[in-house]
Design a protein around this motif. Structure first.
Motif, mmCIF file in Angstrom:
data_model
loop_
_atom_site.group_PDB
_atom_site.id
_atom_site.type_symbol
_atom_site.label_atom_id
_atom_site.label_comp_id
_atom_site.label_asym_id
_atom_site.label_seq_id
_atom_site.Cartn_x
_atom_site.Cartn_y
_atom_site.Cartn_z
ATOM 1 N N LYS A 179 -46.868 -17.722 2.431
ATOM 2 C CA LYS A 179 -46.247 -18.265 3.643
ATOM 3 C C LYS A 179 -44.735 -18.483 3.447
ATOM 4 O O LYS A 179 -44.142 -19.414 3.989
ATOM 5 N N LYS A 180 -44.140 -17.584 2.692
ATOM 6 C CA LYS A 180 -42.708 -17.622 2.448
ATOM 7 C C LYS A 180 -42.035 -16.421 3.101
ATOM 8 O O LYS A 180 -42.592 -15.320 3.153
ATOM 9 N N PHE A 181 -40.829 -16.652 3.588
ATOM 10 C CA PHE A 181 -39.974 -15.569 4.056
ATOM 11 C C PHE A 181 -39.082 -15.178 2.888
ATOM 12 O O PHE A 181 -38.428 -16.040 2.281
ATOM 13 N N VAL A 182 -39.076 -13.892 2.571
ATOM 14 C CA VAL A 182 -38.405 -13.420 1.361
ATOM 15 C C VAL A 182 -37.279 -12.464 1.746
ATOM 16 O O VAL A 182 -37.506 -11.477 2.451
ATOM 17 N N MET A 183 -36.085 -12.763 1.301
ATOM 18 C CA MET A 183 -34.910 -11.946 1.574
ATOM 19 C C MET A 183 -34.475 -11.221 0.297
ATOM 20 O O MET A 183 -34.356 -11.830 -0.766
ATOM 21 N N TRP A 184 -34.245 -9.898 0.443
ATOM 22 C CA TRP A 184 -33.663 -9.102 -0.638
ATOM 23 C C TRP A 184 -32.324 -8.542 -0.165
ATOM 24 O O TRP A 184 -32.148 -8.252 1.028
ATOM 25 N N PHE A 185 -31.398 -8.365 -1.109
ATOM 26 C CA PHE A 185 -30.106 -7.794 -0.756
ATOM 27 C C PHE A 185 -29.483 -7.152 -1.991
ATOM 28 O O PHE A 185 -29.871 -7.427 -3.144
ATOM 29 N N HIS A 186 -28.524 -6.269 -1.742
ATOM 30 C CA HIS A 186 -27.725 -5.662 -2.809
ATOM 31 C C HIS A 186 -26.603 -6.624 -3.154
ATOM 32 O O HIS A 186 -25.881 -7.088 -2.267
ATOM 33 N N LEU A 187 -26.440 -6.901 -4.446
ATOM 34 C CA LEU A 187 -25.445 -7.869 -4.884
ATOM 35 C C LEU A 187 -24.536 -7.274 -5.955
ATOM 36 O O LEU A 187 -24.997 -6.679 -6.926
ATOM 37 N N GLU A 188 -23.231 -7.450 -5.748
ATOM 38 C CA GLU A 188 -22.239 -7.150 -6.769
ATOM 39 C C GLU A 188 -21.505 -8.446 -7.107
ATOM 40 O O GLU A 188 -21.035 -9.157 -6.218
ATOM 41 N N LEU A 189 -21.452 -8.759 -8.393
ATOM 42 C CA LEU A 189 -20.856 -10.011 -8.819
ATOM 43 C C LEU A 189 -19.347 -10.013 -8.576
ATOM 44 O O LEU A 189 -18.680 -8.984 -8.683
ATOM 45 N N LYS A 190 -18.821 -11.177 -8.261
ATOM 46 C CA LYS A 190 -17.406 -11.306 -7.929
ATOM 47 C C LYS A 190 -16.524 -10.822 -9.080
ATOM 48 O O LYS A 190 -16.750 -11.167 -10.247
ATOM 49 N N GLY A 191 -15.550 -10.013 -8.725
ATOM 50 C CA GLY A 191 -14.580 -9.564 -9.702
ATOM 51 C C GLY A 191 -15.033 -8.416 -10.579
ATOM 52 O O GLY A 191 -14.294 -7.989 -11.473
ATOM 53 N N GLN A 192 -16.223 -7.886 -10.331
ATOM 54 C CA GLN A 192 -16.747 -6.800 -11.163
ATOM 55 C C GLN A 192 -16.847 -5.477 -10.422
ATOM 56 O O GLN A 192 -17.521 -4.553 -10.886
ATOM 57 N N GLY A 193 -16.182 -5.396 -9.270
ATOM 58 C CA GLY A 193 -16.279 -4.154 -8.515
ATOM 59 C C GLY A 193 -17.714 -3.859 -8.132
ATOM 60 O O GLY A 193 -18.420 -4.728 -7.606
#
Length: 382
Positions: A120-134
């Motif tokens: 009963k959870k809503f699950v979000m996925w996304f593409h992530l690039e860490l700050k300052g690492q291009g």
């Protein structure tokens, strides 16, 4: 007399209702929400839950600065796919904490949300690039919420399937990776001197996890969820089955379209067949969409060419795919969703939504329409 007046009032009301203009979809134009503000949900996807559609996407700000994440993931809701209510920021980036993976100024792209009926959870996925690492991090980010509109709590970011080989691994991938592989790749399409399998990017990233950039989610009829993403320096798509709670990778995955450099993948299912619409890798610039099909999620996948027809078909109508939405309550009804990126002023990105049509052989195609509404799916059957 009273009865006649009531009948007359009812007739007038019916006539007025019938005369109300049908809500239409106009691709490439400003799409105002209930506050009259252009919808700010780029690279997004939709979730249908308890009678409503929920649209999640990247919240942009003005200028080139808006190509990074300074606010988070925006959410809107609608019952008819035409009138949209601003539900606020579903996932906020973290301010004043440079140690957080989702600190402001990171790159957070293509968020998608699915619902897990067991947890009963809503699950979000996304593409992530860490700050300052291009774009070197190439991670998947996961957030969860008890409520569809949020707030979503960021859980983790990581690279997929560390220590797992895909079902269709080749012998060459299990060989020792030369040290030169780590430095010889130049990070862009077409710069490899040889096929990516020969360079063995899969083997290079085996221990630490595979790269994951442009991504999408797909939940099959049996309730199993899959994560589709560009991997191996964008040269190859990976399709990974998630764990039953949708929070991680099961280690069960395949490589698809090796060396084809596909981005912006979107999978949907029609008449027992799986279809994928994706794009070439040309940065912010539009290109010809790619269509493929398979008898199962894990393939084998076969390319079918560009699904777009007509003027500007070779540019996917100046847009790039982000999602294919099954329309609830309508048979054989799907909407192709895409973005017209504006990297010089990110907040002014526009949306392209078109009905997916099928030819006599059941192959999907896309044709430009200046304006249309959901009655299209009923009218085409007459």
């Amino acid at each position: 007399m009273k009865t006649n007046l009531l009948l007359f009032a009812a007739a007038v009301f019916a006539m007025a209702s019938c005369s109300q203009p049908t809500k239409t979809i106009k691709s490439g134009e400003i799409w105002p929400d209930n506050n009259g503000v252009h919808i700010n949900a780029h690279g997004g996807g939709l979730l249908f839950y308890e009678g409503k559609y929920y649209w999640f996407g990247e919240h942009k700000i003005e200028g080139e600065k808006g190509n990074k994440a300074w606010v988070g993931v925006h959410c809107y809701s609608s019952r008819n796919l035409a009138d949209w209510t601003d539900e606020g920021i579903a996932l906020e980036v973290v301010k004043n904490d440079t140690l957080s993976d989702i600190t402001e100024g990171c790159v957070l792209e293509r968020p998608k949300v699915i619902y897990n009926p067991e947890t009963k959870k809503f699950v979000m996925w996304f593409h992530l690039e860490l700050k300052g690492q291009g774009y070197d991090a190439a991670r998947s980010g996961v957030a969860v919420s008890d409520n569809v509109t949020g707030p979503y709590e960021f859980m983790k970011s990581f690279r997929p399937n560390a220590g797992y080989w895909p079902q269709n691994v080749k012998d060459i991938h299990k060989q020792t990776v030369p040290e030169t592989t780590l430095s010889k790749y130049c990070g862009g399409k077409g710069c490899l001197p040889v096929h990516p399998d020969t360079v063995n990017l899969l083997g290079r990233d085996f221990a630490g996890g595979q790269m994951a950039r442009d991504q999408n989610l797909f939940v099959d009829d049996d309730g199993k969820a899959y994560h589709i993403y560009s991997s191996e320096e964008n040269s190859t798509l990976h399709i990974s089955q998630l764990t039953s709670d949708f929070l991680s990778y099961s280690g069960n995955y395949i490589r698809a379209f090796s060396g084809r450099y596909m981005e912006a993948p979107a999978i949907f299912k029609h008449n027992g067949k799986y279809f994928l619409i994706a794009s070439d890798c040309t940065g912010w610039d539009p290109n010809a969409a790619r269509l493929a099909w398979a008898p199962a999620v894990f393939g084998p996948w076969e390319e079918l060419g560009n699904p777009c027809i007509g003027e500007e078909a070779e540019l996917t109508f100046r847009s790039q795919s982000t999602y294919v939405l099954p329309v609830q309550g309508k048979e054989d009804a799907f909407i192709f969703m895409a973005d017209r990126w504006n990297p010089e002023n990110a907040i002014d990105g526009r949306y392209v939504w078109l009905p997916v049509q099928f030819n006599e052989n059941g192959i999907p195609y896309l044709e430009w329409m200046d304006e249309w509404d959901l009655s299209f799916f009923e009218d085409r059957k007459r």
